[in-house]
Design a protein around this motif. Structure first.
Motif, mmCIF file in Angstrom:
data_model
loop_
_atom_site.group_PDB
_atom_site.id
_atom_site.type_symbol
_atom_site.label_atom_id
_atom_site.label_comp_id
_atom_site.label_asym_id
_atom_site.label_seq_id
_atom_site.Cartn_x
_atom_site.Cartn_y
_atom_site.Cartn_z
ATOM 1 N N GLN A 691 -1.359 15.561 0.200
ATOM 2 C CA GLN A 691 -1.748 14.195 0.534
ATOM 3 C C GLN A 691 -3.231 14.121 0.857
ATOM 4 O O GLN A 691 -3.944 13.218 0.389
ATOM 5 C CB GLN A 691 -0.929 13.729 1.739
ATOM 6 N N ASN A 713 7.251 13.446 -0.164
ATOM 7 C CA ASN A 713 6.976 12.383 -1.124
ATOM 8 C C ASN A 713 7.439 12.865 -2.485
ATOM 9 O O ASN A 713 7.167 13.998 -2.877
ATOM 10 C CB ASN A 713 5.488 12.036 -1.165
ATOM 11 N N PHE A 770 -3.046 7.851 0.114
ATOM 12 C CA PHE A 770 -1.803 8.012 0.834
ATOM 13 C C PHE A 770 -1.859 7.215 2.126
ATOM 14 O O PHE A 770 -2.920 7.108 2.765
ATOM 15 C CB PHE A 770 -1.567 9.485 1.177
ATOM 16 N N ASN A 772 0.973 7.011 5.427
ATOM 17 C CA ASN A 772 2.309 7.281 5.986
ATOM 18 C C ASN A 772 3.226 7.939 4.963
ATOM 19 O O ASN A 772 4.377 7.543 4.786
ATOM 20 C CB ASN A 772 2.944 5.992 6.514
ATOM 21 N N ARG A 774 3.287 7.704 1.921
ATOM 22 C CA ARG A 774 3.547 6.895 0.723
ATOM 23 C C ARG A 774 2.310 6.918 -0.166
ATOM 24 O O ARG A 774 1.201 6.703 0.316
ATOM 25 C CB ARG A 774 3.898 5.466 1.097
ATOM 26 N N GLN A 776 -0.034 5.436 -2.939
ATOM 27 C CA GLN A 776 -0.449 4.243 -3.689
ATOM 28 C C GLN A 776 -1.108 4.756 -4.970
ATOM 29 O O GLN A 776 -2.231 5.252 -4.952
ATOM 30 C CB GLN A 776 -1.448 3.417 -2.867
ATOM 31 N N GLU A 894 9.803 -0.144 -3.879
ATOM 32 C CA GLU A 894 9.015 1.066 -4.090
ATOM 33 C C GLU A 894 9.650 1.892 -5.213
ATOM 34 O O GLU A 894 10.741 1.571 -5.712
ATOM 35 C CB GLU A 894 8.957 1.920 -2.807
ATOM 36 N N LYS A 896 10.445 6.004 -6.792
ATOM 37 C CA LYS A 896 10.549 7.440 -6.583
ATOM 38 C C LYS A 896 10.360 8.140 -7.921
ATOM 39 O O LYS A 896 10.780 7.642 -8.969
ATOM 40 C CB LYS A 896 11.903 7.812 -5.990
ATOM 41 N N GLU A 924 3.633 1.807 -5.285
ATOM 42 C CA GLU A 924 3.897 2.539 -4.051
ATOM 43 C C GLU A 924 5.073 3.471 -4.300
ATOM 44 O O GLU A 924 6.159 3.044 -4.687
ATOM 45 C CB GLU A 924 4.215 1.577 -2.904
ATOM 46 N N ILE A 925 4.818 4.759 -4.064
ATOM 47 C CA ILE A 925 5.822 5.770 -4.387
ATOM 48 C C ILE A 925 6.233 6.480 -3.107
ATOM 49 O O ILE A 925 5.393 6.950 -2.339
ATOM 50 C CB ILE A 925 5.278 6.773 -5.422
ATOM 51 N N LEU A 926 7.549 6.558 -2.889
ATOM 52 C CA LEU A 926 8.101 7.208 -1.697
ATOM 53 C C LEU A 926 8.207 8.709 -1.898
ATOM 54 O O LEU A 926 8.453 9.184 -2.993
ATOM 55 C CB LEU A 926 9.491 6.635 -1.398
#
Length: 926
Positions: A691, A713, A770, A772, A774, A776, A894, A896, A924-926
């Motif tokens: 990250q 993530n 990044f 939290n 997550r 972007q 979001e 994945k 936004e990717i978890l």
């Protein structure tokens, strides 16, 4: 005219300390060497000899080369050559070591050579003869540099102390010449009879001459006026004249069988005459002023101790300490520190208020390595300067730096050095673990400090570079890189102990050997990760993990101990060592500038005794083959987030004992500073690192992996081993191919317009970031229109799916995830995307992470034609195959990442599909 001295009472006639029969015929010339320990004699027997004045023994000779009487002799300033002149009209230059002629005799004079003298730098030789000429020679080649026609017999020549002038004594006159252009500067009618000898005062301000008229006289060397009264007392010719190196007294040798000493201040005789039994033709004074040598008509050399005579005279002659001060300085130059100290103490005794005696005392004590006593003498010297009633003396204090200024400068230099140093180090001399304060205390007690401090105070302005040099050398440390054993010594095992006194068993031996090797290499400090870090202090542990790369990088040496490489191993043993498989050893090798590999018995690997094994092509080749790290990085690595994918690959096959360390060991390599949270588990530690890399650099190459997704993530791998495979390397177009493709597109206005629009959109797109955990992610999205599972395969393992997307060629994805199958006839509620993560490099813009690019480069605006070219080049690039990610939308909107066991390669169907690339978003990717 100066007042006459009151001469001390001398109750006994002085006697020579030694009389030596040095020649069978008269001794016409003598010259003491600069060290005052040897004297060369020249005689009517046609030879020269060198004598040891302490042992009273012949050292070298006879030197044979003249065919007649040798009348003059001189020793070069460096004591390596002798020049002699004689009645045979020749001059010979001799090498002292080989005792041979340097070249053939110099023959230019037409009559006896009466005097020879070297210039102060030893590069020239002057000679004077009965042939009424003075010649200046090149002492290295024997070439004639200058010829002066005097017009009368020349008995003596002498260079001024700066070498710019030459004085000659001839008939009754003294002449002074410029050595540059032979200009006659002075012509002095000096004596009533022949001038036999002439010398300069050490400061060059006076000339002193001696004559057959039985007198010696002093002259102002600037205007030729006589200074004071003549020295009178001899009853016959004076043949020779010598002056002490401090200029306080002269000696004259006479046909009246005596040598006499005279004060250069009062021109009065000092003590009784020194008596020979026959005429005395020559005399010389040692540099210290302690010894007088004189040669006579019988071939004898007499040695006289003049200390008691001269010092007795100067005790009542202000400044009465000058004789001993000068002698102390001479002894210091000869490194005779005990004798120099004795004379310095006499100066203090004679003149307690003078700073000079303490200055000399400090120098003598320092030379004798009595540093504490030397420092005490130095502080007294400073107080004498401060307290002197004479403002001129007090002004001398400005030549010295204040003690507090020196202390502050040293303190700053130590702080700068310790900024990049470990918190604790082992003193390789004492074997004790020291924190930074203890290291500083050891320095202030060291010889290095005690030698440095006074030298700094004595030279204004302050020599900060010297401080830095000494501090860096003293505080330099050696790092250990090794494979941990089962029972390594910890901090508590060596705290307040001497490691050399511990039982030499197990891994204790390794620590002891390491410190001894570092000590033999000349280093005071050593560091080992097992025992120099408080593992129970979380704050210290975190600082250490984040600083370790810096510590290794700034170390003077890193020793790599290969415990599993036996003695006398052949090439290849390093590659098979378990050391090459450990996670921490990546940075422990990349960071240092200088590295040495040691085998199990602490001998050098392959017996390579160079100062740095990073300079060994064979060892680096072996390491490159073993680790997969390219040789350039092995030798000259620079930390940073650039080339992230490659650096992750280096660590992908490494192991660590604690699972989080696989990420922590890479903090220094990427130049990031992150919290150390043991217990957070591997995926979280690696996720935080990746990250930070992406957020700092915008480099998305770390998304290029195959394997399982991380819980941190989904765009990141669960294991660093996912980077083992080489990154996706697709063939790029050559420049010729690119230009052809651009030319073909340029004539299509619709394509040009689309390309410009696409270029503008992507240029304004942000960078990945990044928040939290997550991601972007800016990307070009392609909605999936169909997913079908391929027949065959094990349903409990990976499945292969046929995937279709708008504008893309069909492709296959292999994954452990169970994907919802759908087709145009049977849609699914879940949205799937194939995305091309956006990479700014495809715009051919400035690399914002490249420090070689200036800020001005970032803002250069291209012209219309250049803009079209860039847009079309971008379009061509985007039509090429590229890596892609498969994303599944979640309920909150979001996405994945669907982890794949193969690299997903996507390619647009054709250039006409450019409109399908206009779905540009930040997901936004978890």
């Amino acid at each position: 005219m100066p007042a006459q001295e009151t001469q001390p009472v001398q109750t006994t006639q002085p006697a020579p300390t030694q009389t030596m029969r040095v020649h069978t015929k008269p001794v016409w010339a003598v010259a003491l060497f600069k060290d005052g320990r040897q004297v060369v004699t020249a005689s009517e027997d046609k030879t020269l000899r060198i004598w040891d004045v302490e042992k009273r023994a012949l050292v070298a000779g006879p030197f044979k080369g003249h065919s007649s009487c040798v009348l003059s002799v001189a020793v070069s300033p460096n004591d390596r050559r002798i020049a002699s002149g004689g009645r045979d009209r020749t001059i010979i230059i001799w090498d002292v070591d080989t005792k041979q002629m340097v070249f053939k005799p110099l023959v230019k004079h037409t009559d006896w050579v009466m005097s020879v003298r070297f210039s102060p730098d030893g590069k020239r030789l002057a000679s004077g003869s009965y042939g009424e000429r003075v010649i200046i020679w090149d002492a290295e080649t024997g070439a004639v540099l200058l010829t002066l026609r005097v017009g009368s017999v020349v008995s003596s020549v002498a260079f001024s102390p700066d070498g710019l002038k030459l004085a000659s004594g001839s008939s009754r006159r003294i002449r002074v010449w410029s050595t540059d252009n032979a200009e006659l500067l002075l012509d002095i009618d000096a004596h009533n009879n022949s001038v036999e000898s002439i010398v300069w005062s050490p400061d060059g301000q006076q000339l002193v001459s001696a004559s057959h008229d039985k007198t010696a006289k002093f002259w102002n060397s600037s205007n030729g006026t006589q200074i004071g009264q003549p020295c009178t007392g001899h009853t016959d010719f004076i043949w020779s004249l010598a002056i002490s190196s401090d200029g306080s007294f002269i000696a004259t040798a006479s046909d009246d069988n005596t040598v006499r000493l005279w004060s250069t201040k009062s021109h009065q005789q000092i003590g009784h005459a020194f008596q020979h039994t026959t005429p005395v033709f020559c005399a010389s004074i040692s540099p210290s002023g302690e010894l007088l040598v004189s040669g006579d008509n019988d071939g004898n050399l007499q040695l006289w101790s003049v200390e008691s005579t001269v010092s007795a005279a100067f005790r009542i002659d202000a400044p009465h300490d000058s004789y001993f001060a000068h002698r102390s300085e001479v002894k210091l130059g000869q490194k005779l520190y005990a004798e120099a100290l004795s004379d310095a103490n006499k100066v203090i005794e004679l003149n307690p208020s003078s700073y000079l005696g303490y200055k000399l005392k400090h120098a003598a004590l320092r030379g004798a390595q009595r540093y504490d006593d030397a420092f005490e003498a130095f502080t007294v010297m400073l107080s004498k300067l401060d307290d002197s009633p004479d403002p001129r003396i007090r002004q001398l204090r400005q030549k010295y730096v204040s003690l507090s200024e020196v202390e502050d400068a040293i303190r700053r230099a130590i702080h700068a050095q310790q900024e990049n140093a470990p918190l604790r180090l082992i003193n390789t001399s004492t074997g004790r673990l020291c924190n930074r304060d203890a290291q500083i205390n050891a320095f202030t007690e060291s010889t290095e400090y005690k030698e440095l401090f006074p030298s700094l105070v004595m030279h204004s302005p302050l020599q900060t570079e010297l401080i830095k040099e000494v501090v860096v050398e003293y505080f330099s440390w050696v790092m250990l890189s090794h494979r941990w054993g089962t029972t390594e010594l910890g901090l508590h095992d060596i705290q307040d102990k001497v490691i050399y006194e511990l039982d030499p068993v197990g891994t204790t031996v390794k620590l002891q050997k390491f410190c001894k090797v570092a000590r033999r290499a000349g280093y005071h400090w050593a560091w080992s990760d097992t025992c120099c870090i408080d593992q129970n202090n979380n704050v210290e542990l975190q600082e250490s993990v984040n600083s370790m790369f810096i510590w290794y990088h700034h170390s003077a040496l890193t020793i790599v101990y290969l415990s599993d490489v036996p003695p006398s191993s052949k090439s290849g043993a390093l590659a098979n060592s378990i050391w090459t498989t450990r996670g921490w050893t990546v940075q422990e090798f990349l960071a240092p500038k200088i590295v040495l590999f040691y085998q199990a018995d602490w001998t050098l690997y392959l017996d390579r005794r160079s100062r740095n094994h990073k300079e060994s092509v064979s060892i680096m080749g072996e390491l490159e083959h073993s680790t997969g790290i390219n040789a350039r990085a092995l030798v000259d690595f620079h930390p940073g987030t650039g080339d992230a994918r490659e650096k992750l690959r280096w660590a992908s096959n490494r192991d660590t004992t604690r699972e989080e360390d696989i990420a922590y060991s890479l903090f220094g390599i990427f130049g990031v500073h992150l919290p150390v949270i043991y217990g957070e588990k591997r995926q979280n530690a690696l996720g935080r690192l990746l990250q930070e890399i992406i957020a700092h650099s915008g480099d998305i190459t770390s998304l290029d992996w195959v394997g399982q997704s991380s819980n941190f993530n989904s765009c990141l791998p669960a294991e660093i081993s996912s980077y083992k495979a080489l990154p996706c390397m697709l063939r790029s177009l050559s420049e010729d191919e690119m230009q052809i493709s651009v030319s073909m597109l340029r004539n299509n206005n619709v394509t040009v317009e689309s390309a410009l629009k696409l270029y503008a959109t992507l240029k304004n797109l942000g960078v990945p970031r990044f928040a939290n955990a997550r991601l972007q992610l800016p990307c070009i999205a392609f909605p999936l229109t169909e997913i079908r599972r391929s027949p065959g395969g094990d349903e409990n393992k990976c499945s292969t799916y046929e995937v279709k997307a708008d504008g893309l060629q069909d492709l296959l994805v292999t994954t452990e995830d169970k994907l919802v199958q759908f087709s145009p006839a049977k849609r699914t509620r879940q949205t799937f995307l194939l995305v091309r993560p956006w990479n700014r490099y495809d715009l051919e813009l400035v690399d914002y992470t490249d420090e070689s690019q200036s800020v001005d480069d970032w803002h250069d605006e291209p012209g219309d034609d250049e803009l079209i070219t860039r847009g079309l080049r971008l379009l061509v690039c985007l039509t090429r195959p590229s890596g892609a990610l498969l994303l599944a939308q979640q309920r909150g909107g979001e996405y994945k990442r669907i982890a794949s066991d193969n690299t997903i390669i996507a390619q647009v169907r054709d250039t006409a599909s450019v409109d399908n690339m206009m779905d540009i978003r930040t997901l936004e990717i978890l």
